[in-house]
Design an enzyme around this catalytic site. Structure first.
Site, short mmCIF file in Angstrom:
data_model
loop_
_atom_site.label_atom_id
_atom_site.label_comp_id
_atom_site.label_asym_id
_atom_site.label_seq_id
_atom_site.Cartn_x
_atom_site.Cartn_y
_atom_site.Cartn_z
N ASP A 1 0.92 -1.10 -0.05
CA ASP A 1 -0.11 -0.03 0.05
C ASP A 1 0.90 1.35 -0.02
OD1 ASP A 1 -2.40 1.34 0.00
OD2 ASP A 1 -2.72 1.41 2.19
N ASN B 1 -10.68 -3.17 -6.31
CA ASN B 1 -9.88 -2.20 -6.99
C ASN B 1 -10.62 -1.94 -8.59
OD1 ASN B 1 -6.72 -3.04 -5.63
ND2 ASN B 1 -8.05 -1.35 -5.01
C1 FPP Z 1 -1.94 0.09 -3.31
O1 FPP Z 1 -1.48 1.51 -3.35
C2 FPP Z 1 -1.56 -0.67 -4.52
C3 FPP Z 1 -2.27 -1.19 -5.42
C4 FPP Z 1 -3.81 -0.96 -5.63
C5 FPP Z 1 -1.63 -1.85 -6.54
C6 FPP Z 1 -0.28 -2.69 -6.43
C7 FPP Z 1 0.46 -2.75 -7.39
C8 FPP Z 1 1.77 -2.92 -7.91
C9 FPP Z 1 2.77 -2.64 -6.50
C10 FPP Z 1 2.24 -3.23 -9.02
C11 FPP Z 1 2.10 -4.50 -9.21
C12 FPP Z 1 2.72 -5.02 -10.33
C13 FPP Z 1 2.87 -6.25 -10.74
C14 FPP Z 1 3.81 -6.71 -11.94
C15 FPP Z 1 2.22 -7.49 -10.20
P1 FPP Z 1 -2.66 2.50 -3.55
O2 FPP Z 1 -2.78 3.04 -5.02
O3 FPP Z 1 -3.88 2.14 -2.98
O4 FPP Z 1 -2.02 3.70 -2.82
P2 FPP Z 1 -2.56 5.06 -1.87
O5 FPP Z 1 -3.30 4.40 -0.80
O6 FPP Z 1 -1.51 5.91 -1.47
O7 FPP Z 1 -3.57 5.67 -2.83
#
Ligand code: FPP
Length: 250
Positions: free
Chosen positions: A21, A69
């Site tokens: 996250d 998501n």
């Molecule tokens: C949460 O951060 C993260 C996600 C919803 C996506 C996670 C994906 C990756 C790390 C890339 C994965 C890549 C591969 C190749 C599997 P957020 O967007 O909710 O962050 P925030 O809470 O700060 O808004």
């Protein structure tokens, strides 16, 4: 001394689950687009998989995309799918002897992502050094509902006696039936909740929350999480005395 230097290498967790996250906030703090946070997050995932494997962790299971998501803006969902397609690199799994697995409702993924994903799953199936499992279009409630339906159908068709259902029966019907339960769950980004991730499997998992945004989660951050895990006493419902006696008898 660094956390890495303080680790007890005889007590490395076998399975680490991660809620990655903070990509969006990492990007915002740097004046970048959210998509750039996810790109940096994919790089942190690559590095964490390598670092965990070097430390002797056998299973790493990461939450990359939840069922919920899908409700994010189309631009972000499409960007994440494109990133997934780009980063699914069979060479990395083969060169490092890592088995690649996916859990989740993968029928919802774009076809070209599914094709590349299935190729990586099939061709890396016999790799032995470690297993990276990516949860995609995954949520625990979806997974448990699916298992319940499958078990109910077997009972209805006379294949399974309702009195023979145990917690092991549930385990066997979850997407995670091929892996041990996580020893340690790490959530980065400062939130302290499970967000519908591995709820059944984490019944006795040690939980570790840190404020670091996922793209900044480096080797020392991983070692700190493992070090913290090693300071805890896992009792699995028993008393400290019972645990100490069991350890003496080992
Ligand atoms: C949460 O951060 C993260 C996600 C919803 C996506 C996670 C994906 C990756 C790390 C890339 C994965 C890549 C591969 C190749 C599997 P957020 O967007 O909710 O962050 P925030 O809470 O700060 O808004």
């Amino acid at each position: 001394m660094t956390y890495k230097e303080q680790l007890d290498y005889s007590r490395i967790p076998q399975h680490i689950a991660i809620i990655m996250d903070g990509n969006g906030r990492w990007a915002k703090n740097k004046g970048k687009r959210r998509g750039e946070g996810h790109i940096a997050g994919a790089s942190a995932l690559h590095d964490t998989m390598m670092n965990a494997s070097k430390l002797g962790v056998k299973y790493v299971t990461v939450y990359a995309f939840s069922t919920e998501n899908w409700t994010r803006p189309d631009e972000e969902v499409n960007g994440l799918m494109a990133l997934l397609f780009e980063k699914l690199d069979l060479g990395i799994f083969m060169d490092n002897d890592i088995r690649f697995c996916v859990i989740g409702d993968t029928d919802r993924l774009p076809e070209k992502v599914r094709e590349r994903m299935n190729k990586c799953i099939d061709l890396s199936a016999n790799n032995k050094r470690g297993t990276l499992t990516v949860a995609l279009s995954y949520s625990s409630k979806w997974e448990i509902t699916r298992a319940a339906k499958c078990i109910a159908l077997k009972v209805q068709q006379g294949e399974l006696d309702v009195n023979a259902i145990t917690d092991q029966t549930i385990d066997e019907h979850l997407c995670t039936s091929f892996m041990p339960d996580p020893d340690l769950l790490i959530r980065t980004g400062g939130e302290t909740r499970m967000s519908n991730y591995l709820l059944w499997q984490c019944a006795y998992t040690e939980l570790y929350f840190c404020d670091t945004y996922w793209p900044d989660f480096d080797e020392e951050a991983l070692c700190k999480a493992i070090y913290t895990f090693q300071q805890r006493e896992r009792r699995f419902g028993k008393t400290s005395e019972q645990v100490a006696e069991e350890n003496d008898n080992k």
